[in-house]
Structures are given as structure tokens and as C-alpha cells.
Design an enzyme around this catalytic site. Structure first.
Site, mmCIF file in Angstrom:
data_model
loop_
_atom_site.group_PDB
_atom_site.id
_atom_site.type_symbol
_atom_site.label_atom_id
_atom_site.label_comp_id
_atom_site.label_asym_id
_atom_site.label_seq_id
_atom_site.Cartn_x
_atom_site.Cartn_y
_atom_site.Cartn_z
ATOM 1 C CG PHE A 33 -0.251 0.447 2.509
ATOM 2 C CD1 PHE A 33 -0.089 1.798 2.805
ATOM 3 C CD2 PHE A 33 0.261 -0.479 3.419
ATOM 4 C CE1 PHE A 33 0.557 2.208 3.967
ATOM 5 C CE2 PHE A 33 0.912 -0.076 4.578
ATOM 6 C CZ PHE A 33 1.059 1.272 4.849
ATOM 7 C CE LYS A 54 -3.021 -8.348 -4.395
ATOM 8 N NZ LYS A 54 -3.419 -7.407 -3.323
ATOM 9 C CD GLU A 73 -5.468 -5.908 0.433
ATOM 10 O OE1 GLU A 73 -4.539 -5.731 -0.384
ATOM 11 O OE2 GLU A 73 -5.393 -6.708 1.381
ATOM 12 C CB SER A 121 4.977 -7.444 5.579
ATOM 13 O OG SER A 121 3.906 -8.253 5.171
ATOM 14 C CB CYS A 169 10.503 -0.345 2.730
ATOM 15 S SG CYS A 169 11.087 0.229 1.146
ATOM 16 C CD GLU A 178 8.421 -2.856 8.208
ATOM 17 O OE1 GLU A 178 7.744 -3.884 7.975
ATOM 18 O OE2 GLU A 178 8.915 -2.170 7.305
HETATM 19 P P1 NAD Z 1 1.596 -6.580 2.981
HETATM 20 O O1 NAD Z 1 2.643 -7.623 3.051
HETATM 21 O O2 NAD Z 1 0.489 -6.615 3.961
HETATM 22 O O3 NAD Z 1 0.893 -6.608 1.532
HETATM 23 C C1 NAD Z 1 1.648 -6.645 0.353
HETATM 24 C C2 NAD Z 1 0.830 -7.336 -0.732
HETATM 25 O O4 NAD Z 1 0.593 -8.691 -0.338
HETATM 26 C C3 NAD Z 1 -0.533 -6.712 -0.960
HETATM 27 O O5 NAD Z 1 -0.798 -6.671 -2.340
HETATM 28 C C4 NAD Z 1 -1.477 -7.632 -0.217
HETATM 29 O O6 NAD Z 1 -2.763 -7.694 -0.786
HETATM 30 C C5 NAD Z 1 -0.802 -8.976 -0.324
HETATM 31 N N1 NAD Z 1 -1.093 -9.847 0.829
HETATM 32 C C6 NAD Z 1 -1.459 -9.450 2.077
HETATM 33 N N2 NAD Z 1 -1.636 -10.526 2.871
HETATM 34 C C7 NAD Z 1 -1.365 -11.623 2.120
HETATM 35 C C8 NAD Z 1 -1.354 -13.023 2.393
HETATM 36 N N3 NAD Z 1 -1.644 -13.508 3.593
HETATM 37 N N4 NAD Z 1 -1.019 -13.852 1.394
HETATM 38 C C9 NAD Z 1 -0.703 -13.387 0.170
HETATM 39 N N5 NAD Z 1 -0.697 -12.054 -0.131
HETATM 40 C C10 NAD Z 1 -1.013 -11.183 0.830
HETATM 41 O O7 NAD Z 1 2.370 -5.179 3.010
HETATM 42 P P2 NAD Z 1 1.744 -3.723 3.118
HETATM 43 O O8 NAD Z 1 1.245 -3.522 4.493
HETATM 44 O O9 NAD Z 1 0.849 -3.447 1.976
HETATM 45 O O10 NAD Z 1 3.075 -2.855 2.894
HETATM 46 C C11 NAD Z 1 3.957 -2.536 3.923
HETATM 47 C C12 NAD Z 1 5.116 -3.507 3.966
HETATM 48 O O11 NAD Z 1 5.827 -3.495 2.725
HETATM 49 C C13 NAD Z 1 6.151 -3.112 5.010
HETATM 50 O O12 NAD Z 1 6.616 -4.271 5.642
HETATM 51 C C14 NAD Z 1 7.240 -2.459 4.195
HETATM 52 O O13 NAD Z 1 8.531 -2.475 4.785
HETATM 53 C C15 NAD Z 1 7.209 -3.295 2.977
HETATM 54 N N6 NAD Z 1 7.835 -2.625 1.842
HETATM 55 C C16 NAD Z 1 9.034 -3.095 1.423
HETATM 56 C C17 NAD Z 1 9.684 -2.475 0.395
HETATM 57 C C18 NAD Z 1 11.004 -2.989 -0.093
HETATM 58 O O14 NAD Z 1 11.376 -2.667 -1.208
HETATM 59 N N7 NAD Z 1 11.723 -3.787 0.659
HETATM 60 C C19 NAD Z 1 9.098 -1.359 -0.230
HETATM 61 C C20 NAD Z 1 7.855 -0.923 0.228
HETATM 62 C C21 NAD Z 1 7.232 -1.565 1.271
#
Ligand code: NAD
Length: 497
Positions: A148, A172, A175, A225, A280, A382
Site C-alpha cells: 500500500f 495485483k 487492496e 512485508s 521501507c 518493524e
Molecule cells: P503486505 O505484506 O500486507 O501486503 C503486500 C501485498 O501482499 C498486498 O498486495 C497484499 O494484498 C498482499 N497480501 C497481504 N496478505 C497476504 C497473504 N496472507 N497472502 C498473500 N498475499 C497477501 O504489506 P503492506 O502492508 O501493503 O506494505 C507494507 C510492507 O511493505 C512493510 O513491511 C514495508 O517495509 C514493505 N515494503 C518493502 C519495500 C522494499 O522494497 N523492501 C518497499 C515498500 C514496502
């Protein structure tokens, strides 16, 4: 209520039996409903992408680059509208949303150079009458799953490079803020990408799982994450896909006693609290090295934090806006309580912050902890919110050990006037992206982005030359043009004499 749909084969598509709520984080109200797709929706998108692939991959690279140039111009034309749309779903302030979009456009600019990036290698006369050459070819249908916190930049990191290389794409998005990615897909069509080259399927885990197991998807790029990144990497690779999966982070800023403290404090405040800490590459840990360093920092940090304005995302004077959801706000507040319970000193408490007129918004004030210790869970995990944790070490070596031993290894920064110390730090620290007096060392688009340890699963980074490697496969051709009839069969492996 506004409905946010999928975008498949060049048009909006309503499909799926579930929907999700999209909030306005400023007011706390539900502002739209987003379709949650199913495995069938993914099938539709993959079918559209497969259909588009032969023609798109055969389009010469210069023409593909022209589509990227046109896309860049269209996004620039729509910058204000896109930034507002992004801020209204994410909560980051408008100037920061423009930065999110611009950082994505930087990768599109890089992708405009794809004719050059795809050039292979050639050896004339590798053997008698034998020439050897290599070419980079697209993989086919690729997919991206995005978080997000950068709803414009991260999709563009992925589809920009993939599509310029001749692949077709299924995105994808998160959401939580799904509108901007659909608009970007519409603009790609307007720029001249044929229908099916870029498709968007909205949804949650069901859609992710359908992508990871789909037999016609060749590669998956994920950012989110770490637990989910690890799952995506394990599941995608088990289904024969190339996968890069970027995860969470806990970035440290090491402050040596010779640093320019006035500048460091400005850098820390911006990088810890900008975008409410939902980056991040935020800098949520400051490591004060040597006697008196922490005191000097805190003395300057507290008034700077008191001056900072937290406001709605359209407020031009606000340093940052609300966090993305109420669930996330509560999670951040529970980490603050955890820090207190673990014995860290809470110097500034941002919990319970209410913005007048927006009492239901998902706001948190800036928070500052001192005396944070390596054994604390609130340090090891985090938080992803506007929380800055100060740690104290006696020596440079102890300071370097903190990011090196941490489970995450995304970014790190050192603040010093000592070039030798900075050089040694950059060489020793076990982290993927290092800043020297640079608080947010996100590499420029023509270098590559990626962390170490639990911040990234897979071997190939995002964008830059590594992005091109990820979205292409190499073919090597060995060719000879014999005059005919003169050579005997050989039963030994050919060698160069
Ligand atoms: P998230 O892991 O909750 O979601 C990421 C994606 O995975 C979304 O599209 C979501 O719909 C999907 N998802 C969520 N739960 C899932 C599941 N159980 N099974 C399969 N797919 C699932 O992350 P977020 O809250 O949207 O974003 C924040 C996180 O992203 C933080 O941990 C941040 O550090 C990380 N991030 C990392 C980078 C990097 O380059 N390392 C960059 C930006 C954000």
C-alpha cells in the site's frame, strides 16, 4: 458508492463475489468499494496478457520505448490529479504523493532506454568460421504484487521494466489504495500499449495464490512485508517461477560524534516521520555513538518535533498525514505501549493524537523513544509508523553490529565528517543500501534497489540493470556457415584448439 474494478484486456471488468472497503484515512470514512477477484479473474487477465504477448514481444524495442515516452508525458500531464487520488487513499501529503509518482517515472525514463539495455553481445570468430552471440528475450506473462505504501512508484518499478522488455503484465495492487494503479493502466493504453499488455486484478490472498500457482505466469515480483514475501518466494519458486520478493525493514541511522548535528536532526525528522513512517526506507532507529551524542540529538530533536505539523494530506504545511487504516494505527500504538513495557524511555508520545475537525481520521503524533535496547521486541520488529527509537553505543564497532545483526537489512545511513569511518562502515555493514550523510538512500532508477537478509528473498533486485535481467532470459547462439562436405563427424566435445 464508487466501485473500483479490475482492468483487463484494456477495459474495466467487474468480477468476483467479494469486495473490500477503501477508506479515506483523513476522515476515517469508507470512500469506495474495491472488487476482490478470484482465480477466474486471474485466468481472464492471464489470457488477455498471453494473447497480447506475441505481437508486443515482436514490436521493435524502439517502438516499445516510444510507448514508455508517451506514458511518461501522460503521467506528467495528470500529475496533480494522480497525486490527489493517491493522497486521498493512502494519506500521505500531496507533495509526497508527487514524489511517489515521480520516483516511478524515473524508472519509466530508465525503461525508455530499453533498446540499448536489450543489446546482446557478439564474438566474431570464436572458432574457425564460428561466431557466438547472445540475446535477451522477454519471459512472457509476468506479474507484480504491490504494497500500500507506494501505490504509484512500485507498480511502475515493475511493469515499466517488464513491459519495455517485451513482456505482458498482470498487476495485483494493494487492496488499501487500488485506484491509482488502475489509472496508470488506463494511461498505458492511452500511450499506445495494446489491450492486454497491462492488466490489473484487484484482491487479496486469493488473487495472490492464483498468481503464484498459475501455469502461464513466468515471473512474479513482490513487495510487501517479510513473512508474506517469504511465502510468495517459496510458493512461486515451487511452481517454477522466477521470483523476486522484497520484504520489511528496520533502517538504522548511525550518528558519530563528529556529525553536523543540526543537519542530522533535520534529516532524522524527515526520514523518520515523512509519510508517517510508512516507508521501507524510513529511518526509525538513530544510533548515537559516544558520550553525549544522544543528549545532543534529543535536545535538538524535541523542539523540531514540536514544530512539526501533522495534518490532512491536502494541507500544504503538514509534514505528514494520517496512516493508512485504523487497524494500522492501532498496531503502531500497540508497539508504542510495547516499548514502554520493555523499559525504553518514552520522550514524546504521539498516541491519542486528534486533529480538530478530523477526529475520526487515522492520525498519530510523532513519537520518540530513548534508551532502546537490542533485546527489545519493539526494536527487533518493524513498526512502520511515526516512531523514532534512539539507541546508544560506546563505540563505532558496537554501532555497526546493530544493523548487521538485525533480521532486516534494507537500508542504513551513517552521519559523519570522517571519510575513513564512512568508508569502513559502507564496506562492513550487512545491509543492501547504504547512505553516507544521506538519510534515505533509495538508489536512482538506473542503479538497482534491494535489501539483504529478511528484507529481500531471491537474488535479483528491482529496476536498473538487474530489473532488465529479471524480466529477460538470455539465449546464446553459436553459428557456423561451413563451405560444405569437408568435415568429419566428431565424437568428442568440441574444444578450441
Ligand atoms: P503486505 O505484506 O500486507 O501486503 C503486500 C501485498 O501482499 C498486498 O498486495 C497484499 O494484498 C498482499 N497480501 C497481504 N496478505 C497476504 C497473504 N496472507 N497472502 C498473500 N498475499 C497477501 O504489506 P503492506 O502492508 O501493503 O506494505 C507494507 C510492507 O511493505 C512493510 O513491511 C514495508 O517495509 C514493505 N515494503 C518493502 C519495500 C522494499 O522494497 N523492501 C518497499 C515498500 C514496502
Amino acid at each position: 458508492m464508487r466501485q473500483i474494478t479490475h482492468f483487463i484486456a484494456g477495459k474495466p471488468l467487474v468480477h468476483g463475489d467479494r469486495t473490500g472497503e477503501v477508506f479515506d484515512p483523513n476522515t476515517g470514512a469508507v470512500q469506495a468499494s474495491v472488487q476482490f477477484g478470484t482465480a477466474r479473474s486471474v485466468d481472464h487477465a492471464v489470457a488477455a496478457a498471453r494473447k497480447a504477448f506475441p505481437e508486443w514481444s515482436a514490436t521493435n524495442p524502439q517502438r516499445r520505448a516510444r510507448v514508455m515516452f508517451a506514458f511518461k508525458a501522460l503521467v506528467e500531464r495528470e500529475m496533480d490529479a494522480l497525486a490527489l487520488m493517491l493522497s486521498q487513499e493512502h494519506g500521505k501529503v500531496i507533495a509526497d504523493s508527487k514524489g511517489d509518482i515521480q520516483r516511478g517515472l524515473d524508472v519509466i525514463e530508465f525503461a525508455c532506454g530499453v533498446p540499448h539495455l536489450l543489446k546482446g553481445e557478439y564474438t566474431e570468430g570464436a572458432g574457425p568460421g564460428i561466431d557466438v552471440y547472445s540475446m535477451r528475450q522477454p519471459l512472457g506473462v509476468c506479474a507484480g504484487i504491490t504494497p500500500f505504501n507506494f501505490p504509484a512508484m512500485i507498480p511502475m518499478w515493475m511493469f515499466g521494466v517488464a513491459i519495455a522488455c517485451g513482456n505482458t503484465f498482470v498487476l495485483k495492487p494493494s487492496e488499501k489504495d487500488p485506484t491509482v494503479p488502475v489509472r496508470l493502466a488506463e494511461l498505458m493504453m492511452e500511450a499506445g500499449a495494446p489491450a492486454g499488455v497491462l492488466n490489473v486484478v484487484q484482491g487479496d490472498k486469493d488473487v495472490v495464490d492464483a498468481i503464484l500457482t498459475h501455469p502461464d505466469i513466468r515471473a512474479v515480483s513482490f513487495v510487501g512485508s517479510s513473512d508474506i514475501a517469504q511465502y510468495v518466494y517459496a510458493t512461486g519458486t515451487a511452481h517454477g517461477k522466477r521470483v523476486q520478493a522484497m520484504g520489511g525493514a528496520k533502517n538504522h541511522g548511525i550518528v558519530l560524534p563528529d556529525a553536523d548535528f543540526d543537519q542530522v536532526v533535520k534529516d532524522l525528522v524527515g526520514s523518520a516521520f515523512g509519510s508517517a513512517g510508512e516507508r521501507c526506507m524510513a529511518l526509525p532507529v538513530a544510533v548515537a555513538v559516544g558520550k553525549g551524542t544522544a543528549e545532543q540529538l534529543i535536545e535538538r530533536l524535541e523542539p523540531e518535533m514540536a514544530r512539526m505539523k501533522v495534518g490532512v494530506s491536502t494541507d500544504p504545511d503538514a509534514a505528514y498525514g494520517p496512516v493508512v487504516t485504523d487497524v494500522h494505527r492501532k498496531k503502531i500504538e500497540s508497539y508504542i505501549q510495547m516499548g514502554v513495557d520493555e523499559g525504553a524511555t518514552l520522550r514524546v508520545d504521539g498516541r491519542g493524537f486528534k486533529l480538530q475537525g478530523y477526529e475520526q481520521g487515522f492520525f498519530i503524533g510523532p513519537t520518540l523513544f530513548d534508551h532502546v535496547k537490542p533485546a527489545m521486541k519493539s526494536y527487533q520488529e518493524e513498526i512502520f509508523g511515526p516512531v523514532l527509537q534512539i539507541m546508544r553505543t560506546d563505540s563505532f564497532e558496537e554501532a555497526v553490529a546493530l544493523p548487521t545483526n538485525h533480521q532486516y537489512g534494507n537500508g542504513v545511513a551513517i552521519f559523519t565528517r570522517n571519510g575513513r569511518a564512512a568508508r569502513e562502515f559502507a564496506s562492513q555493514v550487512q545491509v543492501g543500501m547504504v547512505g553516507i550523510n544521506v538519510p534515505i538512500p533509495v538508489p536512482v532508477a538506473y542503479h538497482t534497489f534491494g535489501g539483504w537478509k529478511r528484507s529481500a528473498f531471491g537474488d535479483v533486485n528491482q529496476h536498473g540493470p538487474e530489473g532488465v535481467r529479471f524480466y529477460t532470459k538470455i539465449k546464446t547462439i553459436t553459428a557456423r556457415w561451413p563451405e560444405g562436405g569437408g568435415e568429419e563427424s566428431s565424437f568428442v566435445i568440441p574444444t578450441m584448439k
